[in-house]
Design a protein around this motif. Structure first.
Motif, PDB file in Angstrom:
ATOM      1  N   LEU A   2      -2.469  -3.592  -1.254  1.00 11.34           N
ATOM      2  CA  LEU A   2      -1.901  -3.514   0.092  1.00 11.34           C
ATOM      3  C   LEU A   2      -2.292  -2.194   0.751  1.00 11.34           C
ATOM      4  CD1 LEU A   2      -0.033  -4.846   2.204  1.00 11.34           C
ATOM      5  CD2 LEU A   2       1.879  -3.592   1.164  1.00 11.34           C
ATOM      6  N   VAL A  41      -0.413  -2.861   6.175  1.00 11.19           N
ATOM      7  CA  VAL A  41       0.896  -2.756   6.804  1.00 11.19           C
ATOM      8  C   VAL A  41       0.986  -1.352   7.398  1.00 11.19           C
ATOM      9  CG1 VAL A  41       1.983  -2.117   4.593  1.00 11.19           C
ATOM     10  CG2 VAL A  41       3.390  -2.887   6.491  1.00 11.19           C
ATOM     11  N   ASP A  92       9.260  -1.412   7.385  1.00  8.42           N
ATOM     12  CA  ASP A  92       8.191  -2.385   7.596  1.00  8.42           C
ATOM     13  C   ASP A  92       7.445  -2.664   6.291  1.00  8.42           C
ATOM     14  OD1 ASP A  92       8.581  -2.578  10.463  1.00  8.42           O
ATOM     15  OD2 ASP A  92       7.682  -0.586  10.591  1.00  8.42           O
ATOM     16  N   ARG A  98       7.210  -6.288   4.157  1.00 11.64           N
ATOM     17  CA  ARG A  98       5.960  -6.898   3.683  1.00 11.64           C
ATOM     18  C   ARG A  98       6.001  -7.120   2.175  1.00 11.64           C
ATOM     19  NH1 ARG A  98       2.893 -10.408   3.913  1.00 11.64           N
ATOM     20  NH2 ARG A  98       0.639 -10.263   4.166  1.00 11.64           N
ATOM     21  N   GLU A 111       7.769 -10.309   1.496  1.00  6.81           N
ATOM     22  CA  GLU A 111       6.920 -11.467   1.808  1.00  6.81           C
ATOM     23  C   GLU A 111       5.914 -11.731   0.692  1.00  6.81           C
ATOM     24  OE1 GLU A 111       6.996 -10.749   6.681  1.00  6.81           O
ATOM     25  OE2 GLU A 111       5.222 -10.270   5.496  1.00  6.81           O
TER      26      GLU A 111
END
Length: 306
Positions: free
Chosen positions: A231, A259, A265, A269, A272
């Motif tokens: 990520l 992200v 935030d 993510r 998710e």
């Protein structure tokens, strides 16, 4: 969920910079510090990239850190002969007190191979070689003391080297295999891997479902394999801080995977990704070797939110 730092050592990627970021990772409470295994930046036009050998730097970090897991995501199988790689990783594992993990792949970046004079065969041959490499590496690590190990493959041959490389971890350091291929990569992971890396977030559900199906077809329980994702992240507590860190992200598709925002935030993510991909390990992809405060922020504000 395990949170780890993954460094793409771009500008100012000297050992001292890498060490500072690894120490910040350890101080932050994150689980591990991993690095790419590249000799050029992902943008071949970026002539500021300073190449460093991944396993040479990890050997240094093994003696200068105490807790974090250390490894590559991923070592290019084209870079090192399998017997040499098995020995190198075993030595670094012993140096670290048993904290090393080996991420390995077929290699994909032809430009860096040409730049440094390393052979780069076609895709099919690279995967054939990777399968032989994995057989040799695990064979050298897993063969009991006093027992011979030999392998006679199409691309690699090993002939009873005598005393075999011994790792601190038993049966051996965790193996990480990953990528976006639909068949050969997940098939090799089902056979050899302790962790399957699902690459970047886009399409993660489909890749995870495909991997689970291949595991079941080959008799591997998919629940015995960790699932991880890379990520890219640019996290800050103010708009100016977020913007500055976003500027370090590479242009192109990787930026779309990132992200960008506040700690909440990032946490959203992560939730998710856990739901979509069954992910239990996340590698925060970092590009600025001089921004240790970024790692500390992720440890202080994201890790507790899990």
């Amino acid at each position: 969920m395990k949170l780890r730092a993954l460094l793409e050592p771009c500008r100012a990627g000297s050992y001292d910079n890498i060490l500072a970021l690894a120490r910040a990772t350890e101080e932050s409470g994150l689980d591990g510090f991993f690095r790419s295994d590249h000799l050029l930046g992902v943008d071949p036009e970026d002539r500021t990239y300073q190449p460093t050998d991944s396993w040479a730097t990890l050997a240094g970090l093994a003696r200068e850190t105490r807790r974090i897991r250390l490894g590559t995501l991923v070592t290019a199988g084209t870079f090192r002969a399998p017997g040499l790689l098995a020995t190198t990783v075993a030595v670094v594992d012993a140096m670290s007190g048993g904290r090393v993990e080996l991420g390995i792949g077929a290699g994909w970046y032809g430009e860096e191979h040409r730049a440094f004079g390393i052979g780069f065969p076609g895709t099919g041959e690279r995967f054939d070689r990777l399968e032989e490499q994995l057989t040799i590496i695990t064979g050298l690590w897993d063969t009991p003391d006093g027992q011979p190990f030999s392998f006679d493959g199409k691309h690699y041959q090993v002939s009873n080297p005598g005393v075999l490389p011994r790792t601190a971890q038993r049966p051996h350091p965790p193996l990480i295999i990953g990528g976006t291929g639909a068949r050969r990569t997940p098939a090799l992971a089902a056979r050899f891997a302790d962790e399957f890396n699902l690459a970047f977030p886009h399409g993660i559900r489909e890749r995870r479902e495909n991997f689970d199906r291949i595991c079941e077809e080959t008799g591997r329980d998919p629940s015995t394999v960790r699932k991880s994702v890379i990520l890219p992240v640019a996290c800050g507590t103010s708009p100016a801080e977020i913007k500055a860190r976003e500027a370090s992200l590479p242009a192109g598709p990787l930026r779309a995977e990132a992200v960008v925002g506040r700690p909440e935030d990032v946490l959203e993510r992560l939730a998710e990704l856990r739901h979509e991909g069954g992910v239990d390990t996340v590698y925060f992809h970092l590009y600025d070797t001089e921004d240790s405060d970024h790692v500390r922020l992720l440890g202080a504000e994201v890790l507790p939110g899990l």
